[in-house]
Design a protein around this motif. Structure first.
Motif, mmCIF file in Angstrom:
data_model
loop_
_atom_site.group_PDB
_atom_site.id
_atom_site.type_symbol
_atom_site.label_atom_id
_atom_site.label_comp_id
_atom_site.label_asym_id
_atom_site.label_seq_id
_atom_site.Cartn_x
_atom_site.Cartn_y
_atom_site.Cartn_z
ATOM 1 N N PRO A 269 23.920 34.709 35.590
ATOM 2 C CA PRO A 269 25.323 34.985 35.912
ATOM 3 C C PRO A 269 25.815 34.118 37.068
ATOM 4 O O PRO A 269 25.101 33.896 38.048
ATOM 5 C CB PRO A 269 25.302 36.466 36.331
ATOM 6 N N VAL A 270 27.018 33.600 36.937
ATOM 7 C CA VAL A 270 27.671 32.851 38.012
ATOM 8 C C VAL A 270 28.915 33.634 38.407
ATOM 9 O O VAL A 270 29.787 33.896 37.572
ATOM 10 C CB VAL A 270 28.045 31.425 37.566
ATOM 11 N N ILE A 271 28.982 34.016 39.683
ATOM 12 C CA ILE A 271 30.058 34.902 40.161
ATOM 13 C C ILE A 271 31.013 34.101 41.033
ATOM 14 O O ILE A 271 30.594 33.397 41.956
ATOM 15 C CB ILE A 271 29.468 36.078 40.959
ATOM 16 N N ASN A 272 32.298 34.218 40.719
ATOM 17 C CA ASN A 272 33.356 33.571 41.496
ATOM 18 C C ASN A 272 33.698 34.499 42.662
ATOM 19 O O ASN A 272 34.509 35.406 42.534
ATOM 20 C CB ASN A 272 34.571 33.330 40.597
ATOM 21 N N LEU A 273 33.071 34.295 43.817
ATOM 22 C CA LEU A 273 33.164 35.258 44.912
ATOM 23 C C LEU A 273 34.526 35.281 45.588
ATOM 24 O O LEU A 273 34.938 36.303 46.129
ATOM 25 C CB LEU A 273 32.093 34.956 45.972
ATOM 26 N N THR A 274 35.227 34.163 45.582
ATOM 27 C CA THR A 274 36.493 34.084 46.309
ATOM 28 C C THR A 274 37.715 34.128 45.404
ATOM 29 O O THR A 274 38.842 34.190 45.896
ATOM 30 C CB THR A 274 36.538 32.791 47.135
ATOM 31 N N GLY A 275 37.504 34.097 44.090
ATOM 32 C CA GLY A 275 38.636 34.151 43.161
ATOM 33 C C GLY A 275 39.299 32.813 42.924
ATOM 34 O O GLY A 275 40.122 32.679 42.017
ATOM 35 N N ASP A 276 38.970 31.805 43.737
ATOM 36 C CA ASP A 276 39.584 30.484 43.582
ATOM 37 C C ASP A 276 38.541 29.396 43.329
ATOM 38 O O ASP A 276 38.821 28.213 43.522
ATOM 39 C CB ASP A 276 40.402 30.135 44.829
ATOM 40 N N LEU A 277 37.341 29.815 42.911
ATOM 41 C CA LEU A 277 36.217 28.909 42.640
ATOM 42 C C LEU A 277 35.712 28.213 43.898
ATOM 43 O O LEU A 277 34.957 27.235 43.824
ATOM 44 C CB LEU A 277 36.588 27.853 41.578
#
Length: 583
Positions: A269-277
């Protein structure tokens, strides 16, 4: 409030009245059938009698491919046709009523291995939809559901039909950013193999795609370990024309339909932690339990840090170098690494990709092993070795809460002095959270708590002014004035914020009140001068605006008067001409 029992309520209902109920609404799900029990299961009169229980809890759906044994029984009780006599079950797609009209509605209620006797309504039990005359006048079917294959129309247009050959684990499906490991064999409908992965499979990011359009679309519907067969129409096979495959296999002709046996071996899984990549976290190894490090936690990590070209510029926790210990949300490491660590479990290992805005920005930085150029994307491989979560205020006694609040206020002051205003505001907010619980403090503690709150609000307002967050500064000062209406600092800072938001009248009121309390306050007198200048400039702008408006109105009135005079003159001329013509 008056409460009614059903017995009392019945007294208010006429005998001729009935309780209203939505058509077809089921108040309660029907209990499962017992062996030997019969029940009507559809509105058209289809009945089901359970002969043998099945396994599990899943049932097929319309569109699925089922394999069944069935025995047809005529109205007189004699057997008409039996797949058991032929020795092999039959396979067909539910919803097409291949055996008998209405029977598919019964099969969708069955579990794998279940045997049931279905009695069809007379109007639908007169035969099958096929031409087999032996099924005519069959009114009962004894059916055993041997198995079924779930069929999924991936794109809802028939372009990719997925048959689930083997179900996967309850992990997934992957998302666009995730990295997947798959195995597949792609064939033409005549059986010619056109593409095949190595035995160990192939890795790629879902968003990047692979081989053909159908692959990523199907993968996003799959679970880890799931095996499927895809029937892929040409529009999802390749974009344009022929496509040569590697390893010397034949090229794929245009308009070909592909059959792809596909297995999702695993995925990261790759998670976009900040919402803006800006910060992406790819989990390489799952951690222990469910707890993650939170803001303010004491953590120990080991990591390597590289540039995108692979240049290693920092390493901690390896080759005799100590692991890194720090407090999260304290700006002790770059923001991207900080944000990633607070989402990790103990023992978790991940690759964290940090864009410049969350790394070192546009500055050049010297690190242990190499220089980091401006605007660099950083790639960390990090493992969370240990962490101790910060205590929640609800877990502390009053004395501990006050101590923690004082410490956080001091930490906020240090951050403020270093110019880290946003982090300072967070510290002040956390300090107030520690002493904002519902549990009351003793009288002596109340004075300390009030003093702490006022200090944090005032300092928070000062930090907000530094960051041009004027509305937030106004809110902070207003909180102070609610408990200390004569606090000169709060009036002074709120007046500053009002001046910045052009609320000059409100700023004047705060300054006037502050000078009433402390007439010699030098800072308040200085902003009073600034306010007078702003008011004078505002008055001049207003005067110019009104002058322009009046001039425009005057010109419009003058033009209107001239037009009226011209119209009157033209009217008189027309009258004179008329008189001459009449004479």
């Amino acid at each position: 409030m008056v409460e009614f029992s059903m017995a009392n309520a019945e007294a208010f209902i006429d005998e001729d009245d009935e309780l209203e109920e939505e058509p077809g609404e089921e108040i309660e799900s029907a209990p499962p059938l017992n062996v030997g029990e019969e029940r009507e299961i559809s509105s058209n009169g289809l009945k089901k009698k359970l002969i043998k229980r099945g396994h599990g809890w899943e049932t097929p759906e319309f569109g699925d491919e089922v394999t069944v044994h069935y025995v047809g029984i005529l109205l007189d009780g004699t057997k008409s046709v039996s797949t058991r006599d032929k020795g092999e079950p039959v396979t067909f797609k539910l919803g097409q009523e291949k055996v008998a009209a209405g029977l598919d509605c019964g099969i969708v209620t069955m579990r794998k291995g279940e045997t049931a006797l279905f009695t069809l309504p007379l109007e639908t039990g007169s035969g099958s939809t096929e031409s087999d005359s032996s099924l005519n006048m069959v009114v009962q079917f004894e059916v055993e559901l041997v198995s079924w294959i779930t069929m999924v129309d991936v794109c809802k247009d028939g372009g990719i039909i997925k048959k689930i050959m083997e179900k996967g684990e309850l992990i997934g499906p992957p998302g666009d950013l995730d990295e997947v490991l798959v195995r597949y064999v792609a064939r033409l409908l005549d059986g010619v193999t056109v593409a095949e992965t190595p035995e160990h499979g192939v890795e790629f990011y879902v968003k990047d795609g692979h081989f053909c359009q159908a692959l990523p679309k199907a993968i996003k519907t799959m679970k880890k370990g799931e095996k499927v067969n895809l029937i892929v129409q040409p529009q999802y096979a390749f974009v344009d024309g022929d496509k040569d495959c590697a390893n010397g296999v034949p090229s794929i002709p245009p308009s070909s339909i592909l059959s792809i046996d596909l297995e999702l071996v695993s995925f990261k899984p790759v998670i976009n932690l900040t919402g803006d990549l800006g910060v992406l976290k790819k989990i390489l190894k799952e951690g222990e339990g469910t707890l993650t490090a939170n803001e303010g936690a004491a953590v120990t990590i080991r990591y390597t840090a590289k540039l995108e070209d692979g240049t290693l510029f920092e390493k901690r926790g390896f080759d005799g170098v100590d692991a890194l210990k720090f407090i999260t949300d304290e700006e002790q490491v770059v923001a991207g690494l900080d944000q990633a660590v607070i989402t990790m479990k103990k023992g978790e290992r991940a690759i964290v990709t940090v864009k410049p805005d969350y790394g070192f920005g546009n500055t050049e930085v010297k690190r242990d092993l190499a220089m980091v150029p401006p605007c660099s994307t950083i790639i960390f491989e990090v493992e969370l070795l240990e962490f101790t979560k910060e205590k929640d205020p609800g877990e502390m006694n009053n004395h501990e809460r006050i101590q923690v609040a004082q410490r956080k206020k001091e930490e906020g002051n240090l951050l403020f002095k270093d110019g880290k205003y946003q982090s300072a505001v967070k510290k002040y907010e956390k300090a107030i959270d520690c002493i904002n619980e519902d549990e009351p403090f003793e009288d002596d503690d109340q004075k300390i708590v009030k003093s702490l709150k006022v200090a944090c609000w005032l300092n928070g307002a000062a930090a907000c002014l530094k960051r041009n967050y004027f509305q937030e500064a106004i809110k902070q000062c207003s909180k102070v004035l609610k408990v200390e209406s004569c606090n000169v600092k709060a009036l002074y800072r709120r007046a500053q914020a009002f001046m910045e938001t052009a609320d000059l009248h409100l700023a004047e009121m705060d300054i006037k009140k502050a000078l009433e309390i402390d007439p010699q306050n030098r800072e308040v007198k200085l902003i009073q001068k600034t306010l007078k200048q702003l008011q004078a400039e505002s008055n001049m702008r207003d005067a110019k605006l009104y002058a322009t408006m009046f001039a425009r109105l005057s010109n419009e009135n003058s033009s209107a008067a001239k037009r009226l005079k011209v119209e009157e003159t033209e009217s008189k001329n027309e009258e004179n001409v008329g008189e001459i013509n009449i004479g």
